[in-house]
Design a protein around this motif. Structure first.
Motif, PDB file in Angstrom:
ATOM      1  N   ALA A  57      17.245  13.932 -25.161  1.00  0.00           N
ATOM      2  CA  ALA A  57      17.218  14.830 -24.014  1.00  0.00           C
ATOM      3  C   ALA A  57      16.146  14.414 -23.014  1.00  0.00           C
ATOM      4  O   ALA A  57      16.372  14.430 -21.794  1.00  0.00           O
ATOM      5  CB  ALA A  57      16.975  16.269 -24.478  1.00  0.00           C
ATOM      6  N   VAL A  58      14.981  14.021 -23.511  1.00  0.00           N
ATOM      7  CA  VAL A  58      13.900  13.566 -22.632  1.00  0.00           C
ATOM      8  C   VAL A  58      14.360  12.378 -21.790  1.00  0.00           C
ATOM      9  O   VAL A  58      14.165  12.346 -20.561  1.00  0.00           O
ATOM     10  CB  VAL A  58      12.655  13.184 -23.458  1.00  0.00           C
ATOM     11  N   LEU A  59      14.976  11.396 -22.422  1.00  0.00           N
ATOM     12  CA  LEU A  59      15.412  10.201 -21.700  1.00  0.00           C
ATOM     13  C   LEU A  59      16.477  10.535 -20.658  1.00  0.00           C
ATOM     14  O   LEU A  59      16.472   9.978 -19.554  1.00  0.00           O
ATOM     15  CB  LEU A  59      15.926   9.155 -22.690  1.00  0.00           C
ATOM     16  N   VAL A  60      17.384  11.439 -21.010  1.00  0.00           N
ATOM     17  CA  VAL A  60      18.437  11.835 -20.068  1.00  0.00           C
ATOM     18  C   VAL A  60      17.827  12.563 -18.874  1.00  0.00           C
ATOM     19  O   VAL A  60      18.142  12.253 -17.711  1.00  0.00           O
ATOM     20  CB  VAL A  60      19.493  12.716 -20.752  1.00  0.00           C
ATOM     21  N   VAL A  81      12.927  19.553 -13.389  1.00  0.00           N
ATOM     22  CA  VAL A  81      12.401  19.516 -12.022  1.00  0.00           C
ATOM     23  C   VAL A  81      11.519  18.300 -11.750  1.00  0.00           C
ATOM     24  O   VAL A  81      11.597  17.693 -10.679  1.00  0.00           O
ATOM     25  CB  VAL A  81      11.614  20.816 -11.739  1.00  0.00           C
ATOM     26  N   LEU A  82      10.665  17.930 -12.710  1.00  0.00           N
ATOM     27  CA  LEU A  82       9.644  16.915 -12.451  1.00  0.00           C
ATOM     28  C   LEU A  82      10.218  15.555 -12.052  1.00  0.00           C
ATOM     29  O   LEU A  82       9.729  14.937 -11.089  1.00  0.00           O
ATOM     30  CB  LEU A  82       8.728  16.782 -13.670  1.00  0.00           C
ATOM     31  N   ALA A 123       9.223   5.564 -17.003  1.00  0.00           N
ATOM     32  CA  ALA A 123       8.417   5.265 -18.192  1.00  0.00           C
ATOM     33  C   ALA A 123       7.305   6.288 -18.376  1.00  0.00           C
ATOM     34  O   ALA A 123       7.078   6.791 -19.487  1.00  0.00           O
ATOM     35  CB  ALA A 123       7.833   3.854 -18.084  1.00  0.00           C
ATOM     36  N   LEU A 124       6.612   6.624 -17.279  1.00  0.00           N
ATOM     37  CA  LEU A 124       5.499   7.570 -17.367  1.00  0.00           C
ATOM     38  C   LEU A 124       5.972   8.966 -17.765  1.00  0.00           C
ATOM     39  O   LEU A 124       5.383   9.616 -18.631  1.00  0.00           O
ATOM     40  CB  LEU A 124       4.768   7.634 -16.023  1.00  0.00           C
ATOM     41  N   LEU A 125       7.041   9.429 -17.131  1.00  0.00           N
ATOM     42  CA  LEU A 125       7.540  10.776 -17.424  1.00  0.00           C
ATOM     43  C   LEU A 125       8.141  10.859 -18.826  1.00  0.00           C
ATOM     44  O   LEU A 125       7.944  11.851 -19.536  1.00  0.00           O
ATOM     45  CB  LEU A 125       8.567  11.194 -16.372  1.00  0.00           C
ATOM     46  N   SER A 126       8.864   9.816 -19.218  1.00  0.00           N
ATOM     47  CA  SER A 126       9.435   9.807 -20.571  1.00  0.00           C
ATOM     48  C   SER A 126       8.324   9.844 -21.611  1.00  0.00           C
ATOM     49  O   SER A 126       8.401  10.586 -22.596  1.00  0.00           O
ATOM     50  CB  SER A 126      10.307   8.562 -20.773  1.00  0.00           C
ATOM     51  N   ALA A 127       7.283   9.031 -21.390  1.00  0.00           N
ATOM     52  CA  ALA A 127       6.159   9.002 -22.324  1.00  0.00           C
ATOM     53  C   ALA A 127       5.472  10.364 -22.385  1.00  0.00           C
ATOM     54  O   ALA A 127       5.090  10.838 -23.466  1.00  0.00           O
ATOM     55  CB  ALA A 127       5.161   7.918 -21.910  1.00  0.00           C
ATOM     56  N   TYR A 128       5.321  10.999 -21.227  1.00  0.00           N
ATOM     57  CA  TYR A 128       4.681  12.321 -21.183  1.00  0.00           C
ATOM     58  C   TYR A 128       5.503  13.361 -21.941  1.00  0.00           C
ATOM     59  O   TYR A 128       4.973  14.107 -22.783  1.00  0.00           O
ATOM     60  CB  TYR A 128       4.488  12.756 -19.730  1.00  0.00           C
ATOM     61  N   PHE A 129       6.796  13.414 -21.690  1.00  0.00           N
ATOM     62  CA  PHE A 129       7.621  14.454 -22.308  1.00  0.00           C
ATOM     63  C   PHE A 129       7.844  14.209 -23.798  1.00  0.00           C
ATOM     64  O   PHE A 129       7.940  15.163 -24.578  1.00  0.00           O
ATOM     65  CB  PHE A 129       8.954  14.582 -21.573  1.00  0.00           C
ATOM     66  N   ILE A 130       7.931  12.952 -24.209  1.00  0.00           N
ATOM     67  CA  ILE A 130       8.031  12.667 -25.646  1.00  0.00           C
ATOM     68  C   ILE A 130       6.763  13.147 -26.350  1.00  0.00           C
ATOM     69  O   ILE A 130       6.819  13.765 -27.425  1.00  0.00           O
ATOM     70  CB  ILE A 130       8.270  11.166 -25.897  1.00  0.00           C
TER      71      ILE A 130
END
Length: 240
Positions: A119-122, A18-19, A149-156
């Motif tokens: 999965a995070v990147l996708v 969703v995010l 970049a921000l969301l990927s960094a957060y979820f990783i």
């Protein structure tokens, strides 16, 4: 009908689902975003029984859910292609990145870090078609890259942190790896937008403090809704 055949158990994936959509559509929402999100949702739901089918070989259990979601996807996909055939390119990209999922399902190793990071990147890449159908233009794509970049960094970071409080809670190497990553994440946030340092610092405190508490899985999950809201609120503040 067993709900477990239809609904994935990975609750954290819903935030990743969703995010990126909310971040990309918040200031440029259009009607086309409705079928776009629905298509995205049912791609995720469709992938669940397909991967479980591959993992378990249980055709009888997962064929029904796969067919149901596949049928729902057909008209949604047709609407999007009719709107802009260029969206086919993103669909092809999703198929390419689905290959590692198939491999890890077949080897029964879906919890592998590399699979989680892929999965995070996708999931986070969805922000690009959201922005594309919403507005486009160089400024929007630049913002999309920053948000990716921000969301990927957060979820990783969330992947690493969750492992320190559940599956790897007795592994100090994971704990220190998570803290080190969250320190680096502050630098990533600073490079993208200085205001994003503040939520990054809170995430660092989460990574350092929460694993020292005796939290139940439900408590961990509920807290993650709060941290996801923090990230989204920060994005609204900075980009809207």
């Amino acid at each position: 009908m067993s709900v477990a055949r239809y609904i994935p158990k990975q609750h954290g994936a819903w935030a990743m689902l969703v995010l990126p959509f909310l971040a990309g559509a918040v200031s440029e929402g259009k009607m086309i975003h409705i079928p776009l999100f629905l298509c995205w949702l049912f791609i995720y739901l469709f992938s669940f029984p397909v991967l479980q089918w591959i993992k378990t070989g249980n055709k009888a259990r997962y064929r029904g859910p796969a067919l149901l979601y596949g049928v729902i996807l057909l008209p949604l996909t047709a609407i999007l292609i009719a709107f802009d055939p260029m969206l086919i390119g993103y669909g092809v990209l999703l198929l390419v990145f689905f290959i590692p999922n198939i491999y890890y399902a077949k080897t029964k190793n879906e919890r592998a870090l590399l699979n989680d990071f892929t999965a995070v990147l996708v999931f986070c890449s969805f922000i690009f078609p959201v922005v594309y159908v919403g507005k486009g233009g160089s400024r929007s794509y630049g913002e999309a890259a920053e948000l990716f970049a921000l969301l990927s960094a957060y979820f990783i970071g969330t992947v690493l942190y969750v492992k320190t409080v559940i599956r790897e809670k007795n592994n100090p190497r994971f704990y220190y790896a998570s803290i080190t990553y969250h320190l680096l994440n502050i630098g990533i946030a600073a490079a993208v937008n200085l205001y994003m340092i503040f939520p990054a610092m809170i995430l660092l405190l989460r990574a350092a403090w929460f694993p020292t508490l005796s939290l139940k899985v439900k408590q961990i999950g509920m807290a993650e809704f709060g941290f996801a809201a923090l990230i989204y609120g920060s994005i609204l503040f900075v980009y809207v």
